[in-house]
Structures are given as C-alpha cells and as structure tokens.
Design an enzyme around this catalytic site. Structure first.
Site, PDB file in Angstrom:
ATOM      1  N   ASP A 162      47.871  65.201  45.253  1.00 43.57           N
ATOM      2  CA  ASP A 162      48.951  64.721  46.120  1.00 43.57           C
ATOM      3  C   ASP A 162      49.843  65.818  46.699  1.00 43.57           C
ATOM      4  OD1 ASP A 162      50.208  65.430  43.752  1.00 43.57           O
ATOM      5  OD2 ASP A 162      50.699  63.375  43.165  1.00 43.57           O
ATOM      6  N   GLU A 175      42.978  66.878  39.477  1.00 44.79           N
ATOM      7  CA  GLU A 175      43.838  65.696  39.415  1.00 44.79           C
ATOM      8  C   GLU A 175      43.067  64.421  39.072  1.00 44.79           C
ATOM      9  OE1 GLU A 175      46.014  68.601  42.123  1.00 44.79           O
ATOM     10  OE2 GLU A 175      43.933  68.049  41.656  1.00 44.79           O
ATOM     11  N   ASP A 187      45.642  73.339  46.346  1.00 39.77           N
ATOM     12  CA  ASP A 187      46.641  72.900  47.332  1.00 39.77           C
ATOM     13  C   ASP A 187      47.154  74.090  48.136  1.00 39.77           C
ATOM     14  OD1 ASP A 187      46.734  70.112  46.609  1.00 39.77           O
ATOM     15  OD2 ASP A 187      47.876  70.674  44.838  1.00 39.77           O
ATOM     16  N   ILE A 208      49.468  73.233  38.247  1.00 41.96           N
ATOM     17  CA  ILE A 208      50.833  72.911  37.848  1.00 41.96           C
ATOM     18  C   ILE A 208      51.002  73.049  36.335  1.00 41.96           C
ATOM     19  CG2 ILE A 208      50.437  70.440  37.575  1.00 41.96           C
ATOM     20  CD1 ILE A 208      53.197  70.050  38.989  1.00 41.96           C
ATOM     21  N   GLY A 230      46.815  72.620  41.691  1.00 42.54           N
ATOM     22  CA  GLY A 230      47.786  73.129  42.648  1.00 42.54           C
ATOM     23  C   GLY A 230      47.356  74.413  43.322  1.00 42.54           C
TER      24      GLY A 230
END
Length: 280
Positions: free
Chosen positions: A152, A144, A124, A64, A121
């Site tokens: 998350d 993270e 993810d 991110i 990310g």
C-alpha cells in the site's frame, strides 16, 4: 531523532546511503520522517541534478521496521475506537506513501542501486526511482501479501507501469522471491552488476551522464514521462507541448548548439539560478 542514512553531495550529484546494516536497513520511524524531507530539501536547493540511492551491508532494505507497530492495539476495540484506529491508519499510510512519491516528484532523476534483499518498502522506493540497477545476488520480495496485507505504499500502482502487468500481478499476489536475472529480464532492473561496489560505481557513471544535460530539460523529460504514463498518448502530447511552450529556455538550446559546433561540453545553469523556478 537519529538519521538512518548518510547524505553526500559532489559535483551536483547527491548520494543518500542507508546506514543501518545491523538492522538490514529496515525503515524505522526516523526513516519515514526524515527521508522525504531530505529529498525535498535536495530538490528545493536547485543545485542537485541527480540522486543516487544506495545502501550498506548485505541487504538494500528489509522493508518497514515492524517495531513501529508494537504499540498498536487491534483487539477488543469498541466501534468508536476501531473507527479512530482506521482513520489514524489511513492518515499514516498517506504519510508513508510520501517517502516513495518524493522520489517520483523530485525535479532530478533518481538512480537506485540495490544489493542483496530488497523487500516490501524497499520495492516501494525503487519503483518510484527513474533508473534501477542491482547486484547479481540481489533478490526482490513483495512481502505484504505474505503478512495479510495488500502492498500500500506504491508498488501495486507503479510496478505494472514498469514491467508487464501480468508479471506484476504474479509478484504481488504470490509474494515469491524474484532473483536479479528475472528482474532484469522483465525490465524492473536496467543493469545487473557483479557486486555492491560495481553497482554503486555504475550508478554514479549514469548520474555523471545525467548531470551533463540541461537540468531544465531533464525536469521536463521526467514530468512528461510521468504524466504520459497515466494518460492517453494525445494527453501526453498536449502536456509536453504546453511544457516546452511554457518552460523551454532558448539559453539552453543555444548552449547545446554552440557546444556541439565547438566540440565542447555545454554548460547549463542550475535551477536555482533561474529565479522563476525557485522552490519555496
């Protein structure tokens, strides 16, 4: 709004390629807005039978883009302001989570080709793909935990269903760098290739194989795998029975049998050509 990726479609294979190498393909606000919309549009078209997700430059994604949070104020807030901030944060998280979930819910298989760093990310995203491959110099980092957060956007939920749960706990809790060989060893990665070009080439070879199958059967297979992952064996058996009873099309089975007897490649209809399967 600038699109942080390029999109090409050839022979029923879509290719989304991240195009911000100068920013290490960090996921900015435009990415989170546009990526899920692009995937959903490809899915809704009913013409795409496989998706390859790749990147440009030395790294797949640094995760991110922290510039998204530069205007957030977390200090000296009143109780009411803090409550509103938390509500907004929760709403935004659900929005970000969709950028990964859209790969999982797409009716076609998704192949991720990773080079260099796949961080935060980026993990993810690839854990929501169906097949993953990488370059020998690739590395993976669940960042993270190193910045005071629990991952998350999907990694914590999906990674333990891909690799052994104990190893998933180690990676998410330590925030240590994981190299390509280790990622392959434990099952996160299907193939390790020499370099970026080789990884993308391998991804398209896999995609070409996948698009030769019935798109309806491919959709059903993906749905059944995803459902069975989160349910008991008996629930999974019931699900796939109901799926085939309701969705199996004799035309595809006949085409497969005839092609095998004639030693030809079967030809299947796109999902868009089956009126009852069109997405609005």
């Amino acid at each position: 709004m600038s699109k942080p990726f390029d999109v090409e479609i050839n022979n029923s294979i879509a290719h989304i390629r991240f195009n911000r190498p100068e920013k290490r393909n960090s996921m900015n606000e435009d990415f989170w807005n546009l990526f899920p919309k692009e995937v959903e549009e490809l899915d809704s078209s009913g013409e795409v039978r496989a998706l390859v997700v790749s990147s440009t430059g030395p790294h797949f994604s640094s995760g991110i883009d922290l510039n998204m949070f530069k205007d957030d104020v977390v200090e000296n807030q009143s109780e009411n302001e803090l409550g509103r901030s938390r509500g907004y944060f929760l709403q935004q998280l659900h929005y970000l989570q969709n950028a990964a979930t859209c790969l999982e819910t797409a009716r076609f298989p998704v192949i991720a080709a990773v080079q260099g760093g796949c961080i935060g990310g980026g993990i993810d995203l690839i854990t929501a793909a169906d097949i993953r491959l990488c370059t020998k110099d690739a590395f993976f980092l669940i960042e993270e935990i190193n910045v005071g957060l629990a991952a998350d956007i999907g990694t914590i939920q999906r990674l333990p269903k891909i690799i052994p749960a104990g190893i998933a706990r180690e990676w998410t809790m330590t925030g240590d760098k994981v190299l390509a060989d280790r990622a392959y060893e434990v099952g996160l990665i299907n193939y390790v290739e020499a370099d970026h070009d080789a990884a993308v080439k391998k991804a398209f070879e896999i995609a070409e194989n996948l698009v030769s199958k019935s798109p309806l059967a491919m959709w059903g297979t993906k749905e059944a795998i995803n459902y069975s992952r989160d349910h008991s064996i008996q629930d999974g058996l019931n699900f796939v029975s109901l799926w085939n009873a309701g969705m199996l099309h004799p035309e595809d089975v006949t085409a497969s049998a005839m092609a095998k007897m004639q030693k030809k490649k079967p030809v299947y209809k796109d999902l868009k050509d089956r009126i009852y399967l069109k997405k609005k």
